[in-house]
Design an enzyme around this catalytic site. Structure first.
Site, short mmCIF file in Angstrom:
data_model
loop_
_atom_site.label_atom_id
_atom_site.label_comp_id
_atom_site.label_asym_id
_atom_site.label_seq_id
_atom_site.Cartn_x
_atom_site.Cartn_y
_atom_site.Cartn_z
N GLU A 1 -24.15 -6.97 -31.45
CA GLU A 1 -23.96 -5.86 -32.39
C GLU A 1 -24.82 -4.66 -32.00
O GLU A 1 -24.35 -3.52 -31.94
CB GLU A 1 -24.35 -6.30 -33.82
CG GLU A 1 -23.41 -7.30 -34.45
CD GLU A 1 -23.84 -8.74 -34.22
OE1 GLU A 1 -24.55 -9.00 -33.21
OE2 GLU A 1 -23.45 -9.61 -35.02
N HIS B 1 -25.76 -5.81 -66.63
CA HIS B 1 -24.41 -5.46 -67.06
C HIS B 1 -23.37 -6.05 -66.13
O HIS B 1 -22.25 -5.56 -66.05
CB HIS B 1 -24.29 -3.93 -67.14
CG HIS B 1 -25.26 -3.37 -68.13
ND1 HIS B 1 -24.96 -3.22 -69.46
CD2 HIS B 1 -26.56 -2.99 -68.00
CE1 HIS B 1 -26.02 -2.75 -70.11
NE2 HIS B 1 -27.00 -2.60 -69.24
N LYS C 1 -35.29 -7.64 -30.77
CA LYS C 1 -36.29 -8.50 -30.12
C LYS C 1 -35.80 -8.93 -28.74
O LYS C 1 -36.51 -8.81 -27.76
CB LYS C 1 -36.55 -9.70 -31.03
CG LYS C 1 -37.57 -10.68 -30.47
CD LYS C 1 -37.89 -11.76 -31.48
CE LYS C 1 -38.69 -12.86 -30.80
NZ LYS C 1 -39.04 -13.94 -31.71
N LYS D 1 -21.80 -17.12 -32.58
CA LYS D 1 -21.92 -16.13 -31.51
C LYS D 1 -21.13 -16.56 -30.28
O LYS D 1 -20.42 -15.77 -29.67
CB LYS D 1 -23.40 -15.97 -31.10
CG LYS D 1 -24.29 -15.28 -32.11
CD LYS D 1 -25.69 -15.09 -31.53
CE LYS D 1 -26.70 -14.64 -32.57
NZ LYS D 1 -28.07 -14.61 -32.10
N GLY E 1 -37.94 -12.70 -35.75
CA GLY E 1 -37.20 -11.51 -36.16
C GLY E 1 -37.38 -11.19 -37.64
O GLY E 1 -37.63 -10.05 -38.03
N ARG E 2 -37.27 -12.21 -38.48
CA ARG E 2 -37.34 -11.97 -39.93
C ARG E 2 -38.77 -11.79 -40.42
O ARG E 2 -39.00 -11.57 -41.61
CB ARG E 2 -36.63 -13.10 -40.69
CG ARG E 2 -37.07 -14.50 -40.29
CD ARG E 2 -36.09 -15.55 -40.80
NE ARG E 2 -36.43 -16.90 -40.36
CZ ARG E 2 -36.03 -17.43 -39.21
NH1 ARG E 2 -35.30 -16.73 -38.37
NH2 ARG E 2 -36.36 -18.68 -38.90
N GLU F 1 -32.67 -18.00 -43.63
CA GLU F 1 -32.66 -18.26 -42.19
C GLU F 1 -33.87 -19.15 -41.83
O GLU F 1 -33.84 -19.88 -40.85
CB GLU F 1 -32.69 -16.94 -41.39
CG GLU F 1 -32.15 -17.10 -39.97
CD GLU F 1 -32.02 -15.79 -39.21
OE1 GLU F 1 -33.05 -15.18 -38.90
OE2 GLU F 1 -30.89 -15.38 -38.89
O1 F6P Z 1 -28.62 -13.92 -35.22
C1 F6P Z 1 -29.81 -14.10 -35.89
C2 F6P Z 1 -30.91 -13.30 -35.26
O2 F6P Z 1 -31.36 -13.95 -34.12
C3 F6P Z 1 -32.03 -13.07 -36.25
O3 F6P Z 1 -32.89 -14.14 -36.35
C4 F6P Z 1 -32.62 -11.82 -35.76
O4 F6P Z 1 -33.43 -11.20 -36.71
C5 F6P Z 1 -31.38 -11.04 -35.41
O5 F6P Z 1 -30.49 -12.00 -34.90
C6 F6P Z 1 -31.54 -9.90 -34.47
O6 F6P Z 1 -32.04 -10.30 -33.23
P1 F6P Z 1 -32.61 -9.25 -32.20
O7 F6P Z 1 -33.77 -8.56 -32.82
O8 F6P Z 1 -32.99 -10.04 -31.00
O9 F6P Z 1 -31.51 -8.27 -31.89
#
Ligand code: F6P
Length: 546
Positions: free
Chosen positions: A216, A389, A210, A509, A271-272, A357
């Protein structure tokens, strides 16, 4: 700044629920069912192709009446309408919350800041369809002219869990002509293992973020680019092998992806809550444009149900309220989601982000500390029958109360001998065993020696809901996800929190950014820069990292 409403625990409905809980303490599910033979057919609700049986929850008609009253007192209906109308209900980020617009038909009008967003939603969907079908048919080729054989989604959190879960869930409906991989972790192992057996000339990367700033995803995307260029040795290859899904065109450009290969979405999609936006591009490539539209229709059907069904027959409201009852009145700190379908094996991971979240918050919308009630439970789970199990021992005989949602289907996508009947028999058996247990008298009647009786006794009275659908199709998945989206929404309204921000992820972060600089610096970190534990760990890592 939002005005504080009456604190939740001082509302009449809350007080009535607490009194009702105290008065009815001890009523066992065995007694509730014995006293009311129709219970299992009455405490049910249906909508959008899903059947919810909540008769094995520790509730009575009176509990449900009081819970619905709580929803009314807390303004769930008004808040729901505000969300659907595009009001800025995400107050801390001053944003509308409009994932429901992602599945609105072309004919609908939804205004954000005076602008109808539905045409833009459909314009993106149409571009996605065109692109997805070209990849599926082989019309979209890689740089060397070879057709695409592998699609790698690079994203994290909502930009990974939704598409990854949806791909797994809909694998039966997905093309087998393409391999799908999902890379999220900044641990290089994730990317290396995902690409190890892929041919760069036949691989398409979808960089999903987003913000397009997430460390990452940006790190993985840069390494994926290097992997591609090491093989194809021409910068122009990036345009055929990388597409972006983002709200941030400037950053996409800066990364080197042509905005012509970008699929957009909007800041009013959390995002979620984004798996049905362009973030679902990998899903659409997997199941095709029609399959994706069926998924959207499932979401939409649940949106309509949520918006129109009376509260006492409204699936998301009921699921949300039962969660509040279990968490706040019965003291359950966790909740388990147990899908009896192998295709839903990543659904618990998806639901963890969605619920935790969203509602893992400790202040109200107005910023007041929440001290006298609990917000989101800890969600966890594994598919049945595997969990049986492993951790079900604790569910049946442990000291913790763990309410469970059991999800199952009447028909298997892969009918194979007796497998599906055995699977469903296990789902039903677990709900039965958790609710009714096995008394000491029953154990004794089997001739069990007295010393072994306590060990073989099952207390029961462990609450479950059963969610049944006919089969797992794209529409069913859409309805299931929307069910939990709106249940989480309902709970957030009642708890009085902002379900759409996530400030709690920020501090880690920031500290990681500082620490990576210290790890990579030539000079030793300044004395006293951290606490003694972090400093010692940092020194040890620097000395040994090779
Ligand atoms: O760190 C949490 C978050 O902001 C989530 O809410 C989101 O889904 C995820 O990181 C990834 O964010 P982006 O789509 O901006 O890379």
């Amino acid at each position: 700044m939002p005005i504080e409403r009456t604190p939740l625990t001082r509302t009449p409905a809350w007080a009535n629920l607490a009194a009702h809980r105290d008065a009815s303490r001890g009523a066992h599910l065995r007694e509730l069912f014995a006293a009311d033979p129709a219970r299992g057919e009455r405490l049910v609700a249906e909508g959008a192709g899903l059947y919810l049986d909540y008769s094995k929850q520790r509730v009575t008609d009176e509990t449900m009446r009081l819970l619905v009253r709580l929803a009314e007192e807390r303004g769930v209906v008004a808040r729901r309408e505000a969300m659907f109308a595009g009001e800025k209900i995400n107050v801390t980020e001053r944003r509308a919350v409009l994932h429901v617009a992602l599945r609105a038909p072309r004919t609908e009008r939804i205004l954000v800041d005076g602008k109808d967003v539905v045409p833009e939603v459909h314009a993106v969907l149409d571009r996605m369809s065109d692109f997805a079908e070209r990849v599926r048919s082989g019309a979209w080729t890689g740089f060397t002219g070879r057709r695409i054989r592998a699609v790698v989604n690079v994203g994290i959190g909502g930009s990974d869990l939704g598409p990854m879960m949806a791909y797994e869930a809909l694998r039966h409906h997905a093309t087998r002509e393409l391999a799908f991989r999902f890379v999220s972790n900044v641990d290089g192992t994730d990317l290396v293992e995902a690409t190890r057996d892929l041919d760069p000339a036949e691989t398409l990367f979808i960089v999903s973020s987003k913000t397009f700033t997430t460390i990452e995803t940006m790190t993985n995307a840069a390494s994926a680019r290097a992997w591609l260029l090491a093989a194809l040795k021409d910068e122009r290859a990036v345009a055929r092998h990388f597409v972006a899904v983002s709200t941030n065109e400037a950053q996409v450009r800066r990364f080197g992806i042509d905005p012509a290969n970008m699929f957009g979405f909007w800041d009013w999609v959390g995002g979620r809550y984004s798996m049905d936006s362009a973030i679902g591009l990998s899903t659409m490539i997997a199941v095709g444009s029609e399959g994706f539209r069926e998924l959207l229709a499932g979401f939409r059907a649940m949106d309509e149900h949520f918006r129109t069904a009376p509260l006492d027959r409204n699936l998301p409201v009921l699921v949300g309220l039962l969660g509040i009852w279990n968490t706040d009145f019965l003291g359950a700190a966790t909740a388990a989601i147990l899908p009896y379908d192998q295709y839903l094996r990543r659904f618990p991971a998806y639901l963890q982000q969605l619920a935790m979240e969203s509602n893992g918050k400790r202040v109200t919308l107005a910023g007041a500390s929440i001290t006298d009630y609990a917000t989101s439970p800890i969600w966890w789970g594994e598919p049945g029958t595997n969990g049986q199990h492993s951790f079900y021992q604790l569910l049946h005989q442990g000291t913790h109360l763990v309410p469970c949602d059991l999800v199952g289907f009447c028909r298997s996508a892969n009918p194979l001998g007796r497998h599906h009947d055995l699977l469903v028999a296990n789902l039903l058996a677990q709900g039965e065993a958790l609710a009714f247990g096995k008394t000491a008298a029953e154990v004794r009647a089997e001739g069990t020696p007295e010393w072994l009786v306590p060990h073989r006794t099952f207390p029961g009275n462990r609450p479950t809901s059963t969610i049944f659908a006919d089969e797992l199709r794209p529409a069913t998945l859409g309805a299931l996800v929307a069910l939990y989206e709106h249940a989480v929404f309902t709970q957030g309204v009642i708890w009085g929190v902002d379900s759409f921000d996530q400030w709690g992820v920020e501090l880690g972060k920031v500290l990681a950014t500082r620490l990576v600089a210290e790890i990579e610096a030539a000079a030793e970190p300044a004395a006293g820069a951290h606490d003694s534990s972090t400093s010692a760990l940092l020194r040890r890592y620097r000395a040994r990292r090779g």
